[in-house]
Design an enzyme around this catalytic site. Structure first.
Site, PDB file in Angstrom:
ATOM      1  N   TYR A  65       0.828  -1.207   0.000  1.00  0.00           N
ATOM      2  CA  TYR A  65       0.000   0.000   0.000  1.00  0.00           C
ATOM      3  C   TYR A  65       0.867   1.264   0.000  1.00  0.00           C
ATOM      4  CZ  TYR A  65      -3.480  -3.475   1.531  1.00  0.00           C
ATOM      5  OH  TYR A  65      -4.287  -4.583   1.637  1.00  0.00           O
ATOM      6  N   HIS A 134       0.441 -12.086   0.871  1.00  0.00           N
ATOM      7  CA  HIS A 134      -0.608 -11.262   0.255  1.00  0.00           C
ATOM      8  C   HIS A 134      -1.291 -11.999  -0.908  1.00  0.00           C
ATOM      9  CE1 HIS A 134      -1.574  -6.692  -0.165  1.00  0.00           C
ATOM     10  NE2 HIS A 134      -2.643  -7.414  -0.373  1.00  0.00           N
ATOM     11  N   PRO A 223     -15.193  -5.122   3.177  1.00  0.00           N
ATOM     12  CA  PRO A 223     -16.491  -5.553   3.724  1.00  0.00           C
ATOM     13  C   PRO A 223     -17.629  -4.601   3.357  1.00  0.00           C
ATOM     14  CG  PRO A 223     -15.165  -4.541   5.450  1.00  0.00           C
ATOM     15  CD  PRO A 223     -14.272  -4.667   4.243  1.00  0.00           C
ATOM     16  N   GLY A 225     -17.817  -3.360   0.306  1.00  0.00           N
ATOM     17  CA  GLY A 225     -17.863  -3.353  -1.161  1.00  0.00           C
ATOM     18  C   GLY A 225     -17.163  -2.140  -1.732  1.00  0.00           C
ATOM     19  N   ARG A 226     -16.005  -1.791  -1.140  1.00  0.00           N
ATOM     20  CA  ARG A 226     -15.220  -0.613  -1.548  1.00  0.00           C
ATOM     21  C   ARG A 226     -16.076   0.662  -1.496  1.00  0.00           C
ATOM     22  NH1 ARG A 226     -10.361  -2.657  -3.336  1.00  0.00           N
ATOM     23  NH2 ARG A 226     -10.386  -4.759  -4.130  1.00  0.00           N
ATOM     24  N   GLY A 227     -17.034   0.654  -0.606  1.00  0.00           N
ATOM     25  CA  GLY A 227     -17.865   1.843  -0.395  1.00  0.00           C
ATOM     26  C   GLY A 227     -19.271   1.700  -0.962  1.00  0.00           C
ATOM     27  N   GLY A 231     -24.123   2.851   0.455  1.00  0.00           N
ATOM     28  CA  GLY A 231     -25.213   3.601  -0.181  1.00  0.00           C
ATOM     29  C   GLY A 231     -24.895   5.080  -0.386  1.00  0.00           C
TER      30      GLY A 231
HETATM   31  N1  LIG Z   1      -5.909  -8.763   1.186  1.00  0.00           N
HETATM   32  C1  LIG Z   1      -6.193  -8.016   0.149  1.00  0.00           C
HETATM   33  O1  LIG Z   1      -5.862  -8.349  -0.984  1.00  0.00           O
HETATM   34  C2  LIG Z   1      -6.940  -6.734   0.346  1.00  0.00           C
HETATM   35  C3  LIG Z   1      -7.562  -6.091  -0.738  1.00  0.00           C
HETATM   36  C4  LIG Z   1      -8.258  -4.920  -0.500  1.00  0.00           C
HETATM   37  C5  LIG Z   1      -8.340  -4.403   0.780  1.00  0.00           C
HETATM   38  N2  LIG Z   1      -7.721  -5.033   1.814  1.00  0.00           N
HETATM   39  C6  LIG Z   1      -7.806  -4.521   3.198  1.00  0.00           C
HETATM   40  O2  LIG Z   1      -9.188  -4.397   3.534  1.00  0.00           O
HETATM   41  C7  LIG Z   1      -9.459  -3.082   4.022  1.00  0.00           C
HETATM   42  C8  LIG Z   1     -10.878  -2.673   3.682  1.00  0.00           C
HETATM   43  O3  LIG Z   1     -11.106  -2.722   2.291  1.00  0.00           O
HETATM   44  P1  LIG Z   1     -11.342  -1.411   1.419  1.00  0.00           P
HETATM   45  O4  LIG Z   1     -10.883  -0.237   2.187  1.00  0.00           O
HETATM   46  O5  LIG Z   1     -10.768  -1.653   0.089  1.00  0.00           O
HETATM   47  O6  LIG Z   1     -12.915  -1.402   1.174  1.00  0.00           O
HETATM   48  P2  LIG Z   1     -14.185  -1.184   2.130  1.00  0.00           P
HETATM   49  O7  LIG Z   1     -13.798  -1.260   3.540  1.00  0.00           O
HETATM   50  O8  LIG Z   1     -15.217  -2.100   1.626  1.00  0.00           O
HETATM   51  O9  LIG Z   1     -14.653   0.297   1.736  1.00  0.00           O
HETATM   52  C9  LIG Z   1     -13.838   1.413   1.921  1.00  0.00           C
HETATM   53  C10 LIG Z   1     -14.542   2.617   1.325  1.00  0.00           C
HETATM   54  O10 LIG Z   1     -15.756   2.833   2.029  1.00  0.00           O
HETATM   55  C11 LIG Z   1     -15.800   4.174   2.530  1.00  0.00           C
HETATM   56  N3  LIG Z   1     -16.447   4.108   3.852  1.00  0.00           N
HETATM   57  C12 LIG Z   1     -16.031   3.454   4.963  1.00  0.00           C
HETATM   58  N4  LIG Z   1     -16.928   3.568   5.958  1.00  0.00           N
HETATM   59  C13 LIG Z   1     -17.937   4.334   5.468  1.00  0.00           C
HETATM   60  C14 LIG Z   1     -19.151   4.801   6.020  1.00  0.00           C
HETATM   61  N5  LIG Z   1     -19.529   4.489   7.261  1.00  0.00           N
HETATM   62  N6  LIG Z   1     -19.964   5.567   5.232  1.00  0.00           N
HETATM   63  C15 LIG Z   1     -19.620   5.882   3.957  1.00  0.00           C
HETATM   64  N7  LIG Z   1     -18.478   5.463   3.380  1.00  0.00           N
HETATM   65  C16 LIG Z   1     -17.633   4.678   4.141  1.00  0.00           C
HETATM   66  C17 LIG Z   1     -14.365   4.619   2.605  1.00  0.00           C
HETATM   67  O11 LIG Z   1     -14.283   6.016   2.413  1.00  0.00           O
HETATM   68  P3  LIG Z   1     -13.840   7.001   3.629  1.00  0.00           P
HETATM   69  O12 LIG Z   1     -12.378   6.888   3.740  1.00  0.00           O
HETATM   70  O13 LIG Z   1     -14.320   8.342   3.143  1.00  0.00           O
HETATM   71  O14 LIG Z   1     -14.577   6.547   4.841  1.00  0.00           O
HETATM   72  C18 LIG Z   1     -13.732   3.881   1.420  1.00  0.00           C
HETATM   73  O15 LIG Z   1     -13.909   4.604   0.231  1.00  0.00           O
HETATM   74  C19 LIG Z   1      -8.386  -2.218   3.331  1.00  0.00           C
HETATM   75  O16 LIG Z   1      -8.194  -1.004   4.024  1.00  0.00           O
HETATM   76  C20 LIG Z   1      -7.187  -3.135   3.366  1.00  0.00           C
HETATM   77  O17 LIG Z   1      -6.531  -3.038   4.616  1.00  0.00           O
HETATM   78  C21 LIG Z   1      -7.037  -6.188   1.616  1.00  0.00           C
END
Ligand SMILES: NC(=O)c1ccc[n+]([C@@H]2O[C@H](COP(=O)([O-])OP(=O)(O)OC[C@H]3O[C@@H](n4cnc5c(N)ncnc54)[C@H](OP(=O)(O)O)[C@@H]3O)[C@@H](O)[C@H]2O)c1
Length: 333
Positions: A65, A134, A223, A225-227, A231
């Site tokens: 990252y 990873h 978790p 769905g990347r945001g 909704g």
């Molecule tokens: N092992 C792997 O290959 C892998 C791949 C991807 C991710 N990951 C890990 O998983 C973690 C989570 O995944 P992710 O960050 O990709 O996706 P995510 O948790 O599904 O979604 C993150 C997105 O949701 C927004 N968000 C979070 N809480 C919110 C809320 N309450 N209301 C509105 N928007 C909200 C965030 O924006 P804001 O910042 O504005 O809140 C961000 O744009 C990553 O940080 C990483 O550590 C691992």
């Protein structure tokens, strides 16, 4: 951190592992993949510390990252707070070019040893609490990569080790060599592949079921769905450099075809006076006691909202409504 934090409903990070609040914090978006215009290191450090103050035990980062940037950030945030936190990081994926975000897999034992040394230095710790491979390198037998990580456990550089995006067969093979503490895979209301199909009752290739039966923690990534599942997103609003501007699930067509998913979650949220993000996380927490999602956010407000999901109980009927939803239209990457 060994078995120190006993917050209500704490979950064990694999058999004999530390107990942590059931929701962790994904730190990736503070350095990588999402809109660059919203990045602010000082604010990110503040949000991570706020998470620790709120009882969050598990922080998730990776060498990938920002090519080390995110680990340095996490290192800054946890300095002086080592007893409060389980730091999870990952290696085996290498950045070729930060500008284009081109990357490659490297699971050779000597490379992994180098990756671990780099992570220890950037995090500023003497031992990494949880270290994931990873991705499995198709050019290196998994047993060799895993064996190298097991050696680093024996040397005291890693406390526990895990895998990301693997099959049941790969996990079982690794577990036979050295215990797998945690599996990290994409799992959410709209991405249910690790459940072997539509619901938990589909036993074939049910990775979650396997981890539950074998004392391994399951850490769902993305978790929310990347945001999308919050909704709050709209098509055509992603700046270039934000992965969602080119991701198949975030096209205008995908938004239209996935509308049913967002609307059903929102209806359930409304009935609870909760948010869609909270319902999405509560659905995950209700799957099994070994599930510890790591929603990513760089916002203190979103962090607090997401942690609120711990107290939200969905009824069986509501869970069934979510189980019955189609999986997302559009491939994950
Ligand atoms: N092992 C792997 O290959 C892998 C791949 C991807 C991710 N990951 C890990 O998983 C973690 C989570 O995944 P992710 O960050 O990709 O996706 P995510 O948790 O599904 O979604 C993150 C997105 O949701 C927004 N968000 C979070 N809480 C919110 C809320 N309450 N209301 C509105 N928007 C909200 C965030 O924006 P804001 O910042 O504005 O809140 C961000 O744009 C990553 O940080 C990483 O550590 C691992």
């Amino acid at each position: 951190m060994e078995n120190t934090r006993q917050s209500d409903g704490a979950r064990e990070l694999g058999t004999g592992g530390p107990r942590v609040m059931p929701i962790g914090l994904g730190c990736m978006g503070m350095s990588w993949i999402y809109a660059e215009s919203g990045r602010d290191d000082a604010e990110s450090v503040r949000v991570i510390r706020e998470a620790l103050d709120s009882g969050v035990g598990l922080l998730d980062t990776a060498a990938l990252y920002g090519d080390g940037h995110n680990e340095r950030l996490v290192g800054r945030a946890v300095a002086g707070r080592r007893d409060d936190v389980v730091v999870a990081t990952k290696g085996g994926l290498v950045v070729d070019d930060l500008a284009t975000k081109s990357i490659h897999r490297d699971g050779r034992p000597e490379s992994l040893r180098r990756h671990v040394e780099g992570s220890l230095e950037r995090l500023g710790v003497e031992r990494i609490d949880l270290y994931y491979l990873h991705r499995v390198d198709p050019n290196v037998p998994l047993e060799e990569s895993w064996g190298a990580l097991a050696e680093l456990v024996a040397e005291g550089k890693l406390a526990r080790i895990g895998l990301s995006e693997v099959t049941v067969a790969q996990t079982a093979a690794a577990h036979a060599v050295h215990p797998v503490a945690a599996i990290q895979s994409e799992l959410s209301v709209w991405t249910r592949d690790p459940l072997g199909g539509q619901t938990r009752t589909d036993a074939e290739e049910n990775l979650l079921e396997w981890t539950l039966a074998n004392g391994v923690a399951f850490v769902p990534f993305a978790p929310l769905g990347r945001g999308y599942l919050t909704g709050t997103l709209a098509p055509g609003t992603f700046e270039s450099g934000d992965i969602r501007s080119v991701n198949p699930r975030f096209t205008a067509e995908a938004f239209e075809r996935n509308r049913l998913i967002g609307e059903e979650i929102a209806r359930i949220a409304e009935a609870h006076g909760a948010t869609s993000a909270q319902v999405s996380l509560a659905w995950l927490l209700g799957l099994a006691d070994n599930v510890i999602p790591i929603p990513g956010t760089r916002s203190g407000r979103h962090l607090a909202e997401n942690l609120g999901a711990v107290g939200l109980r969905l009824s069986d009927a509501e869970r069934e409504r979510l189980d019955r939803l189609p999986q997302a239209y559009g491939s994950r990457y």
